[in-house]
Structures are given as structure tokens and as C-alpha cells.
Design a protein around this motif. Structure first.
Motif, PDB file in Angstrom:
ATOM      1  N   MET A   1       0.845  -1.172   0.000  1.00 37.68           N
ATOM      2  CA  MET A   1       0.000   0.000   0.000  1.00 37.68           C
ATOM      3  C   MET A   1       0.899   1.246   0.000  1.00 37.68           C
ATOM      4  SD  MET A   1      -3.247  -1.095   2.393  1.00 37.68           S
ATOM      5  CE  MET A   1      -2.531  -0.564   3.868  1.00 37.68           C
ATOM      6  N   PRO A   2       0.890   2.002  -1.068  1.00 35.73           N
ATOM      7  CA  PRO A   2       1.797   3.153  -1.169  1.00 35.73           C
ATOM      8  C   PRO A   2       1.383   4.314  -0.274  1.00 35.73           C
ATOM      9  CG  PRO A   2       0.425   2.974  -3.107  1.00 35.73           C
ATOM     10  CD  PRO A   2       0.162   1.754  -2.295  1.00 35.73           C
ATOM     11  N   GLN A   3       0.152   4.337   0.223  1.00 32.43           N
ATOM     12  CA  GLN A   3      -0.276   5.441   1.074  1.00 32.43           C
ATOM     13  C   GLN A   3       0.451   5.425   2.422  1.00 32.43           C
ATOM     14  OE1 GLN A   3      -2.307   3.236  -0.324  1.00 32.43           O
ATOM     15  NE2 GLN A   3      -3.924   4.255  -1.454  1.00 32.43           N
ATOM     16  N   LEU A   4       0.896   4.261   2.850  1.00 28.14           N
ATOM     17  CA  LEU A   4       1.541   4.146   4.144  1.00 28.14           C
ATOM     18  C   LEU A   4       3.047   4.345   4.078  1.00 28.14           C
ATOM     19  CD1 LEU A   4      -0.440   1.121   5.603  1.00 28.14           C
ATOM     20  CD2 LEU A   4      -0.811   3.559   5.983  1.00 28.14           C
ATOM     21  N   ASN A   5       3.591   4.565   2.918  1.00 26.74           N
ATOM     22  CA  ASN A   5       5.014   4.801   2.764  1.00 26.74           C
ATOM     23  C   ASN A   5       5.294   6.287   3.044  1.00 26.74           C
ATOM     24  OD1 ASN A   5       7.664   4.764   2.134  1.00 26.74           O
ATOM     25  ND2 ASN A   5       7.386   4.410  -0.062  1.00 26.74           N
ATOM     26  N   PRO A   6       5.959   6.620   4.134  1.00 24.49           N
ATOM     27  CA  PRO A   6       6.150   8.033   4.486  1.00 24.49           C
ATOM     28  C   PRO A   6       7.288   8.723   3.743  1.00 24.49           C
ATOM     29  CG  PRO A   6       7.087   6.653   6.175  1.00 24.49           C
ATOM     30  CD  PRO A   6       6.414   5.739   5.189  1.00 24.49           C
ATOM     31  N   ASP A   7       8.054   8.009   2.949  1.00 25.70           N
ATOM     32  CA  ASP A   7       9.207   8.622   2.293  1.00 25.70           C
ATOM     33  C   ASP A   7       8.852   9.789   1.361  1.00 25.70           C
ATOM     34  OD1 ASP A   7      11.002   7.022   3.594  1.00 25.70           O
ATOM     35  OD2 ASP A   7      10.994   5.475   2.041  1.00 25.70           O
ATOM     36  N   PRO A   8       7.846   9.729   0.542  1.00 27.65           N
ATOM     37  CA  PRO A   8       7.627  10.850  -0.383  1.00 27.65           C
ATOM     38  C   PRO A   8       7.086  12.114   0.274  1.00 27.65           C
ATOM     39  CG  PRO A   8       6.329   8.923  -1.062  1.00 27.65           C
ATOM     40  CD  PRO A   8       6.972   8.610   0.236  1.00 27.65           C
ATOM     41  N   TRP A   9       6.320  12.006   1.345  1.00 26.80           N
ATOM     42  CA  TRP A   9       5.655  13.190   1.871  1.00 26.80           C
ATOM     43  C   TRP A   9       6.144  13.630   3.233  1.00 26.80           C
ATOM     44  CZ3 TRP A   9       3.349  12.256   6.469  1.00 26.80           C
ATOM     45  CH2 TRP A   9       3.010  10.936   6.759  1.00 26.80           C
ATOM     46  N   PHE A  10       6.916  12.822   3.926  1.00 21.79           N
ATOM     47  CA  PHE A  10       7.333  13.170   5.282  1.00 21.79           C
ATOM     48  C   PHE A  10       8.257  14.379   5.314  1.00 21.79           C
ATOM     49  CE2 PHE A  10       9.844  12.597   9.176  1.00 21.79           C
ATOM     50  CZ  PHE A  10       8.815  12.645  10.084  1.00 21.79           C
ATOM     51  N   SER A  11       9.182  14.461   4.371  1.00 20.07           N
ATOM     52  CA  SER A  11      10.086  15.617   4.349  1.00 20.07           C
ATOM     53  C   SER A  11       9.322  16.902   4.017  1.00 20.07           C
ATOM     54  CB  SER A  11      11.218  15.386   3.348  1.00 20.07           C
ATOM     55  OG  SER A  11      10.677  15.226   2.055  1.00 20.07           O
ATOM     56  N   THR A  12       8.327  16.823   3.149  1.00 17.00           N
ATOM     57  CA  THR A  12       7.501  17.991   2.841  1.00 17.00           C
ATOM     58  C   THR A  12       6.687  18.404   4.051  1.00 17.00           C
ATOM     59  OG1 THR A  12       7.339  17.218   0.556  1.00 17.00           O
ATOM     60  CG2 THR A  12       5.750  18.880   1.279  1.00 17.00           C
ATOM     61  N   LEU A  13       6.159  17.448   4.768  1.00 12.32           N
ATOM     62  CA  LEU A  13       5.402  17.739   5.980  1.00 12.32           C
ATOM     63  C   LEU A  13       6.276  18.411   7.027  1.00 12.32           C
ATOM     64  CD1 LEU A  13       2.745  17.310   7.629  1.00 12.32           C
ATOM     65  CD2 LEU A  13       3.814  15.208   8.446  1.00 12.32           C
ATOM     66  N   MET A  14       7.462  17.901   7.245  1.00 16.67           N
ATOM     67  CA  MET A  14       8.352  18.472   8.245  1.00 16.67           C
ATOM     68  C   MET A  14       8.822  19.870   7.841  1.00 16.67           C
ATOM     69  SD  MET A  14       8.160  16.407  10.620  1.00 16.67           S
ATOM     70  CE  MET A  14       9.304  17.174  11.727  1.00 16.67           C
ATOM     71  N   LEU A  15       9.107  20.067   6.583  1.00 12.78           N
ATOM     72  CA  LEU A  15       9.532  21.385   6.117  1.00 12.78           C
ATOM     73  C   LEU A  15       8.419  22.410   6.272  1.00 12.78           C
ATOM     74  CD1 LEU A  15      11.690  23.128   4.749  1.00 12.78           C
ATOM     75  CD2 LEU A  15      10.672  22.459   2.561  1.00 12.78           C
ATOM     76  N   SER A  16       7.198  22.019   5.959  1.00  8.23           N
ATOM     77  CA  SER A  16       6.087  22.957   6.109  1.00  8.23           C
ATOM     78  C   SER A  16       5.856  23.309   7.580  1.00  8.23           C
ATOM     79  CB  SER A  16       4.820  22.380   5.490  1.00  8.23           C
ATOM     80  OG  SER A  16       4.422  21.228   6.177  1.00  8.23           O
ATOM     81  N   TRP A  17       6.024  22.356   8.500  1.00  8.08           N
ATOM     82  CA  TRP A  17       5.856  22.664   9.922  1.00  8.08           C
ATOM     83  C   TRP A  17       6.980  23.553  10.426  1.00  8.08           C
ATOM     84  CZ3 TRP A  17       1.990  22.871  12.988  1.00  8.08           C
ATOM     85  CH2 TRP A  17       0.869  22.097  12.741  1.00  8.08           C
ATOM     86  N   VAL A  18       8.167  23.356   9.916  1.00  7.48           N
ATOM     87  CA  VAL A  18       9.275  24.229  10.310  1.00  7.48           C
ATOM     88  C   VAL A  18       8.992  25.658   9.862  1.00  7.48           C
ATOM     89  CG1 VAL A  18      11.698  24.750   9.818  1.00  7.48           C
ATOM     90  CG2 VAL A  18      11.017  22.441  10.436  1.00  7.48           C
ATOM     91  N   ILE A  19       8.468  25.815   8.667  1.00  4.28           N
ATOM     92  CA  ILE A  19       8.128  27.152   8.171  1.00  4.28           C
ATOM     93  C   ILE A  19       7.009  27.749   9.002  1.00  4.28           C
ATOM     94  CG2 ILE A  19       7.104  28.371   6.220  1.00  4.28           C
ATOM     95  CD1 ILE A  19       8.722  26.492   4.409  1.00  4.28           C
ATOM     96  N   PHE A  20       5.976  26.978   9.283  1.00  4.36           N
ATOM     97  CA  PHE A  20       4.849  27.490  10.057  1.00  4.36           C
ATOM     98  C   PHE A  20       5.241  27.875  11.479  1.00  4.36           C
ATOM     99  CE2 PHE A  20       1.756  25.031   7.235  1.00  4.36           C
ATOM    100  CZ  PHE A  20       1.486  26.161   6.483  1.00  4.36           C
ATOM    101  N   LEU A  21       6.155  27.135  12.076  1.00  2.00           N
ATOM    102  CA  LEU A  21       6.496  27.391  13.470  1.00  2.00           C
ATOM    103  C   LEU A  21       7.623  28.383  13.681  1.00  2.00           C
ATOM    104  CD1 LEU A  21       6.198  23.782  14.903  1.00  2.00           C
ATOM    105  CD2 LEU A  21       4.565  25.655  15.078  1.00  2.00           C
TER     106      LEU A  21
END
Length: 54
Positions: A1-21
């Protein structure tokens, strides 16, 4: 199941939270009070009583 693979979106998620915070709160707080507040003296207001002409 490719939805559970965090490699493609985890870095984008972390970068966006760093920007927001880090970046966005500093920009928002700069506009809270851009100028120092000064208290107005009540003596400086020259109220002239105006009477009705009748």
C-alpha cells in the motif's frame, strides 16, 4: 500500500511545519503593534460648547 510509505511526503510535511512554526509567527508578531502607543492628554482637546441658536 503506497499510502503508508512516508518517504515521499514526510520531508515535505516536516519542512512545512518548520516554516509554520519559525518564519510565519515572527512575521505575524511584527504587525501586532508596529508603533509605540502614546497616551493622549485630555488637556489637548479644545472642546467648544455650541449652543442651539433658538
Amino acid at each position: 500500500m503506497p499510502q503508508l510509505n512516508p518517504d515521499p511526503w514526510f520531508s515535505t510535511l516536516m519542512l512545512s511545519w518548520v516554516i509554520f512554526l519559525t518564519i510565519i509567527p515572527t512575521k505575524v508578531l511584527a504587525y501586532v503593534q508596529p508603533n509605540e502607543l502614546t497616551s493622549a492628554s485630555t488637556d489637548s482637546f479644545g472642546f467648544n460648547a455650541w449652543g442651539w441658536p433658538w
